[in-house]
Write an enzyme that holds these catalytic residues in place. Sequence first.
Site, short mmCIF file in Angstrom:
data_model
loop_
_atom_site.label_atom_id
_atom_site.label_comp_id
_atom_site.label_asym_id
_atom_site.label_seq_id
_atom_site.Cartn_x
_atom_site.Cartn_y
_atom_site.Cartn_z
N HIS A 197 1.49 5.09 -2.00
CA HIS A 197 1.11 6.12 -2.98
C HIS A 197 2.40 6.73 -3.52
CE1 HIS A 197 -3.20 6.04 -2.00
NE2 HIS A 197 -2.78 5.71 -0.79
N LEU A 198 2.77 6.31 -4.73
CA LEU A 198 4.03 6.81 -5.32
C LEU A 198 3.83 8.15 -6.02
CD1 LEU A 198 6.11 3.93 -6.95
CD2 LEU A 198 6.58 5.24 -4.88
N HIS A 251 0.82 -1.22 0.00
CA HIS A 251 0.00 0.00 0.00
C HIS A 251 0.85 1.26 0.00
CE1 HIS A 251 -4.17 1.67 1.13
NE2 HIS A 251 -3.41 2.66 0.70
N HIS A 278 -10.78 0.35 0.17
CA HIS A 278 -10.70 1.41 1.18
C HIS A 278 -12.12 1.54 1.72
CE1 HIS A 278 -9.39 5.61 2.56
NE2 HIS A 278 -10.68 5.55 2.82
N ASP A 328 0.42 2.47 3.78
CA ASP A 328 -0.39 3.58 3.25
C ASP A 328 0.48 4.85 3.16
OD1 ASP A 328 -2.45 4.96 2.11
OD2 ASP A 328 -3.75 4.94 3.87
N GLY A 349 -3.18 11.90 4.95
CA GLY A 349 -2.09 11.01 4.58
C GLY A 349 -0.84 11.24 5.38
N HIS A 392 -5.89 -1.02 5.17
CA HIS A 392 -5.78 -0.23 6.42
C HIS A 392 -6.99 -0.28 7.36
CE1 HIS A 392 -8.06 2.44 3.85
NE2 HIS A 392 -7.02 2.90 3.20
O1 DOR Z 1 -4.67 9.13 4.21
C1 DOR Z 1 -4.88 8.83 3.05
N1 DOR Z 1 -4.13 9.32 2.04
N2 DOR Z 1 -5.88 8.02 2.79
C2 DOR Z 1 -6.27 7.77 1.54
O2 DOR Z 1 -7.19 7.05 1.38
C3 DOR Z 1 -5.61 8.41 0.40
C4 DOR Z 1 -4.25 8.79 0.73
C5 DOR Z 1 -3.68 9.75 -0.27
O3 DOR Z 1 -3.71 9.45 -1.46
O4 DOR Z 1 -3.14 10.78 0.15
ZN ZN Z 2 -7.16 4.16 1.60
ZN ZN Z 3 -3.96 4.61 0.54
#
Ligand code: DOR
Ligand code: ZN
Ligand code: ZN
Length: 401
Positions: free
Chosen positions: A58-59, A56, A174, A281, A300, A209
């Site tokens: 986010h790149l 999990h 999610h 995450d 995030g 998560h």
């Molecule tokens: O905290 C989060 N950040 N939850 C998410 O579902 C998306 C992620 C993001 O892309 O920043």
């Molecule tokens: Zn999420």
């Molecule tokens: Zn996520």
Amino acid sequence: MLLKNGRIIENGNLVQKDVLISGDKIAKIEKDIKNVNVKMFDLNGKLVIPGAVDVHVHLREPGFSEKETYLTGTSAAVKGGVTTLMAMPNTNPVPDSKDVLLMIHEKYVSQALAKVFLYGAVTMGQKGKSLANFREMKPYIKALTDDGICISDLGLLKEAMYEAKKEDLIICSHAEAKEYGLGAESEVRAVERELNLVAETGCKYHFCHLSTSEAVDLVRLSKTSKLDVTCEVAPHHIFLCQNNMQYNPNFKMSPALRSHGDMRRTLQGLISGVIDMLATDHAPHTEKEKSLPMDKAPNGVIGLETLIPLAYTGLVRTGKLTFEKMMDVLTFNAAKRFNLPHGKVEVGGLADLAVLDIDALHVYTYDEILSKGKNSPFIGTEMFGMNKLTTLNGNVVFNEI
Ligand code: DOR
Ligand code: ZN
Ligand code: ZN
């Protein structure tokens, strides 16, 4: 290359061994390997483990390179000892077709320092209106998700489950039904209704998560009724709760930090095995975005660089998990579920390895962060088990020895 004077886990014990790597594999593990004419690292008692597999991440690229890039994100990964990761699809463009997936694949092959695998979006543009073409995407993805967005059209979700089942793909959810607000109930209701659909369709399913005790209970029940369900938890949800909440956007994420009871019960879920894996995450945002007032700042937190030391410090040092179980939740369970390459500390094992300093106490600082995002709630936290060396296919990709 020779990893000299390190330690490995053998039948539950820490034992001192040398590890010889040849090509991309471990060639020899012995007490004292001598007379080999290869590059040598003196590990001085550090612990050799398989690199972590984080499903999990986010790149951010393509589309949000001000937050993170393939290079900075995977630099953070290998610093943290994460050798394989799965990249989330909330990018621009969204990977909802073969063409976008091919474009992204090409980029990470040339720019990433870790092994990157892709999620395909469940719905076109992650808009929750129409399904992407799973069959077309299948060769290029490891699973499907609209992470960041909860699919609220249950008819469409059911259709997605039938389609995913046809293609033998896992849908990752999610689960946060916004019509119930942002509190614990939103997760519980979403997990509940989605599990009903999983029971009906027989689709393979994974919850991202999880953060609430009731959702963990629901997953436990679904596993006993033989649904093909797995789930993950993020380090911040098992080590932090609302009581730790600071008026600081680095503590703001989705799902939010929950009650002390939820924290304890999700941790318990990981210990008991109901929760299959840790996943970060990792969600970098710019410092500008994260210096907005709490209600305006985006959700995030980053996590790649602290995943392993937090797991070691909070789970193994405290006696909650054995080293073996830690490796299960960091590496093996995720690799098995999503069919991902991973290291293994045994002769013939793939040399995707991390080398931890389990004796030195480290205070995690802002300055050391390699991710473009500096949004960690763990800045200032004391931890053991920082990663000092990472190998990928037998090559050194991070070295602080
Ligand atoms: O905290 C989060 N950040 N939850 C998410 O579902 C998306 C992620 C993001 O892309 O920043
Ligand atoms: Zn999420
Ligand atoms: Zn996520």
